[in-house]
Motif scaffolding. Structure first.
Motif, PDB file in Angstrom:
ATOM      1  N   GLY A  82     -10.109  -0.433  -0.349  1.00 10.34           N
ATOM      2  CA  GLY A  82      -9.919   0.409  -1.530  1.00 10.34           C
ATOM      3  C   GLY A  82      -9.675   1.878  -1.252  1.00 10.34           C
ATOM      4  O   GLY A  82      -9.819   2.712  -2.137  1.00 10.34           O
ATOM      5  N   MET A  83      -9.279   2.212  -0.004  1.00 10.95           N
ATOM      6  CA  MET A  83      -9.115   3.628   0.326  1.00 10.95           C
ATOM      7  C   MET A  83      -7.711   4.154   0.069  1.00 10.95           C
ATOM      8  O   MET A  83      -7.478   5.361   0.165  1.00 10.95           O
ATOM      9  N   VAL A  84      -6.767   3.268  -0.196  1.00 12.08           N
ATOM     10  CA  VAL A  84      -5.418   3.710  -0.563  1.00 12.08           C
ATOM     11  C   VAL A  84      -4.977   2.951  -1.813  1.00 12.08           C
ATOM     12  O   VAL A  84      -5.564   1.939  -2.185  1.00 12.08           O
ATOM     13  N   ARG A  85      -3.940   3.475  -2.445  1.00 10.67           N
ATOM     14  CA  ARG A  85      -3.426   2.818  -3.645  1.00 10.67           C
ATOM     15  C   ARG A  85      -2.724   1.522  -3.249  1.00 10.67           C
ATOM     16  O   ARG A  85      -1.928   1.508  -2.306  1.00 10.67           O
ATOM     17  N   VAL A  86      -3.036   0.438  -3.927  1.00 10.04           N
ATOM     18  CA  VAL A  86      -2.449  -0.850  -3.561  1.00 10.04           C
ATOM     19  C   VAL A  86      -1.780  -1.529  -4.752  1.00 10.04           C
ATOM     20  O   VAL A  86      -2.040  -1.198  -5.902  1.00 10.04           O
ATOM     21  N   ALA A  87      -0.906  -2.472  -4.419  1.00  8.77           N
ATOM     22  CA  ALA A  87      -0.407  -3.423  -5.408  1.00  8.77           C
ATOM     23  C   ALA A  87      -0.547  -4.791  -4.766  1.00  8.77           C
ATOM     24  O   ALA A  87      -0.632  -4.900  -3.545  1.00  8.77           O
ATOM     25  N   ILE A 125     -10.627  -7.933  -6.042  1.00  6.07           N
ATOM     26  CA  ILE A 125     -11.200  -6.619  -5.763  1.00  6.07           C
ATOM     27  C   ILE A 125     -10.153  -5.513  -5.661  1.00  6.07           C
ATOM     28  O   ILE A 125     -10.506  -4.351  -5.482  1.00  6.07           O
ATOM     29  N   ALA A 126      -8.878  -5.861  -5.767  1.00  2.19           N
ATOM     30  CA  ALA A 126      -7.825  -4.841  -5.654  1.00  2.19           C
ATOM     31  C   ALA A 126      -8.002  -3.789  -6.741  1.00  2.19           C
ATOM     32  O   ALA A 126      -8.239  -4.118  -7.903  1.00  2.19           O
ATOM     33  N   GLY A 127      -7.892  -2.522  -6.351  1.00  2.00           N
ATOM     34  CA  GLY A 127      -7.971  -1.444  -7.319  1.00  2.00           C
ATOM     35  C   GLY A 127      -9.382  -0.970  -7.604  1.00  2.00           C
ATOM     36  O   GLY A 127      -9.589   0.006  -8.299  1.00  2.00           O
ATOM     37  N   ARG A 128     -10.384  -1.654  -7.050  1.00  2.00           N
ATOM     38  CA  ARG A 128     -11.762  -1.187  -7.260  1.00  2.00           C
ATOM     39  C   ARG A 128     -12.070  -0.018  -6.347  1.00  2.00           C
ATOM     40  O   ARG A 128     -11.508   0.105  -5.266  1.00  2.00           O
ATOM     41  N   ALA A 165       0.844  -1.193   0.000  1.00  2.00           N
ATOM     42  CA  ALA A 165       0.000   0.000   0.000  1.00  2.00           C
ATOM     43  C   ALA A 165       0.875   1.236   0.000  1.00  2.00           C
ATOM     44  O   ALA A 165       1.960   1.232   0.568  1.00  2.00           O
ATOM     45  N   TYR A 166       0.386   2.297  -0.654  1.00  2.00           N
ATOM     46  CA  TYR A 166       1.185   3.510  -0.833  1.00  2.00           C
ATOM     47  C   TYR A 166       0.387   4.764  -0.477  1.00  2.00           C
ATOM     48  O   TYR A 166      -0.781   4.886  -0.828  1.00  2.00           O
TER      49      TYR A 166
END
Ligand SMILES: Nc1ncnc2c1ncn2[C@@H]1O[C@H](COP(=O)(O)OP(=O)(O)OP(=O)(O)O)[C@@H](O)[C@H]1O
Ligand SMILES: [Mg+2]
Lengths: 294, 238
Positions: free
Chosen positions: B53-58, B68-71, B13-14
């Motif tokens: 989904g509240m922060v940017r993830v990889a 669901i990542a990035g939704r 997470a970033y």
């Protein structure tokens, strides 16, 4: 003291005050949603009024043009948010101000380009005869007050008693938490813009018979609308409405009764009011500092 | 062995250019209670924010097998993941009951919503007494109950709770945790619980994860972690 003149000025003040209340409410709605003052609110209303004029010129009956204009303005407001403001919603305040000014001058100059700058008559559906007694209040002033009150009542019911109204309030109050409740916050903001544009359209069409239709017709009115919003407190829709009526009455009564003020300095009253209220109560008369305990 | 409801693999997470999670693997069993422990700044809140989904993830996140990542947050919530955020996320100007209705905003079964509001009041009688009151005037404990109630109104399959015990008196914490246990058993809500109060969380949860500076330190059944003297001494501080 001339009581009849006073009563006449108060009623006339309530009529124009209703218009300020609508503009103030539109400004507050957008402010609540995006934390910025929409400087172009007046120009949006002016543009809407030209659309109504055009529709009537093409042969639409007044009330058909009235409803169509509200619908077109709603879609237009929604589109402005989606196309222009959604992409910059994280941008700093200066970017917003630049875009507001751009929107202001685009609307102003394209209205001038399409419909030119000559002053146009705009019809009133209420007539110009006296409503009660000997010129105490004109039918148009009465109609203005009536339409404003109906509009405000409808908005109140919408925000208090519908689920979508509650969703809009939630999105404006706490966007992050609203998202966690599954509310599509972006669309709620767009909806707010659409409604603000529609409210502005009503205000523009009602005031146009009084100030006449031309591209700069709303500049003074927007200033009064801002004054009303600030007096009421930018966080309080109800305060904005009361502020609108108050500014209208004060403007009319002061313009008539204070010697040397006359009509010339009437506009100054709006600015004096803004400054005076901010000095005494920075959050506006009805602006709430949130009650919360931890 | 029960099915996995939520699974994250190599989750990063970033915040802007700053990375706060470094390849975390994490799973929540369907019907289970899992706890995520760690010191201040370990990345617990970030992990929950990444999942909803509240922060940017990889990396990979699967809910019920679906990626669901990035939704966007709203979409993830609508799948049935209720997130009770750190700080409670109260709508302070709205009434208690309006707060609960906001929690049900994604639903359209109007009569059932009314039933569920009643159910929340059943769990938290104090909220019923204050239903017409501005939520901002509630005490901290009451606001925490309201936050859990609002999450219940989603009829979630999974509830993410971020330090629900924070700032509450021990008696109220006990009450709240009893309700979480009841929710888990009676309404079959799976739970991922972030806590500072490790001993309490380990009592409630069946599985535990311990993280430090965005990385996994140890995971396993709560009992094992509770009984591991070294882990307890060096990480949990009791
Ligand atoms: N908005 C943010 N911008 C930049 N960095 C952040 C932000 N939020 C958190 N961080 C950083 O991410 C790391 C993890 O923070 P996080 O809030 O997830 O910790 P936590 O485990 O929840 O701590 P606590 O127990 O204090 O709530 C910290 O180093 C923090 O400084
Ligand atoms: Mg935290």
């Amino acid at each position: 003291m001339n009581w009849e003149l006073l009563l006449h000025q108060v009623l006339a003040g309530l009529a124009t005050g209703g218009i300020y209340a609508c503009i103030a409410l539109a400004v507050v709605m957008i402010y609540q949603a995006i934390d910025h003052l929409n400087f172009a609110q007046g120009e949006m209303a002016m543009f809407s009024t030209f659309i109504a004029w055009q529709l009537m010129n093409w042969g639409c009956p007044y009330w058909v043009a009235f409803v169509l204009t509200i619908a077109i303005s709603f879609v237009g407001g929604l589109a402005i948010e989606r196309i222009v403001f959604k992409p910059i919603h994280d941008a700093p305040i200066l970017s917003h101000i630049v875009v507001f000014i751009a929107l202001f001058s685009i609307l102003n100059s394209s209205a001038g380009w399409i419909w030119d700058y000559t002053i146009k008559d705009f019809p009133t559906p209420f007539g110009t005869r006296s409503l009660i007694g000997n010129g105490l209040i004109s039918a148009h002033d009465g109609g203005m007050i009536g339409v404003t009150l109906v509009l405000l009542a409808l908005l109140y019911l919408f925000f208090r008693h519908t689920r979508i109204g509650l969703a809009m309030r939630a999105a404006a109050a706490n966007p992050e938490s609203a998202r966690l409740a599954g509310i599509r916050v972006g669309w709620m903001v767009a909806l707010g813009w659409g409604m603000a544009a529609a409210i502005g359209a009503v205000a523009g069409m009602l005031i146009a018979p009084v100030v006449f239709l031309e591209p700069n017709m709303m500049i003074g009115i927007l200033l009064y609308g801002f004054a009303a919003a600030v007096v009421g407190g930018l966080t309080s829709p109800g305060g904005a409405v009361i502020g609108g009526f108050a500014v209208g009455v004060i403007e009319n009564v002061a313009g008539t009764f204070i010697p040397y003020f006359g009509r010339e300095l009437k506009l100054t009253i709006a600015l004096v009011l803004i400054v005076a209220v901010l000095l005494v109560k920075p959050s506006g008369l009805f602006g709430r500092s949130v009650v919360s305990r931890v | 062995m029960s099915a996995t409801l939520l699974e994250a693999k190599g989750l990063c997470a970033y915040y802007g250019a700053t990375q706060a999670l470094f390849g975390l693997d994490l799973a929540v069993e369907a019907g289970g209670i899992t706890t995520l422990l760690g010191a201040n700044g370990a990345g617990k809140t970030t992990a929950l924010r990444a999942l909803s989904g509240m922060v940017r993830v990889a990396g990979e996140i699967r809910f019920d097998g679906r990626p669901i990542a990035g939704r966007p947050v709203e979409q993830i919530v609508r799948l049935g993941i209720a997130h009770v955020p750190q700080g409670r996320g109260t709508f302070v100007r709205q009434t208690v009951e309006e707060n609960l209705q906001i929690g049900a905003m994604t639903r359209h079964d109007h009569t059932e919503i009314a039933t569920d509001i009643d159910r929340v009041y059943g769990y938290f009688p104090r909220l019923r007494e204050r239903r017409r009151q501005q939520a901002g005037t509630l005490s901290g404990g009451e606001q925490q109950m309201l936050a859990v109630g609002r999450a219940m109104m989603l009829r979630p399959r999974l509830m993410l709770l971020d330090e629900p015990s924070f700032g509450l008196a021990p008696l109220i914490v006990q009450e709240l945790f009893d309700i979480l246990r009841a929710l888990n058993r009676e309404a079959n809500v799976s739970i991922l619980l972030v806590e500072q109060n490790a001993s309490l969380a380990l009592d409630l949860a069946d599985h535990a994860y311990l993280i430090e500076t965005g990385r996994l330190v140890i995971k396993g059944p709560s009992r094992d972690i509770r009984d591991d003297e070294t882990v307890r001494r060096s990480y949990l501080g009791y």
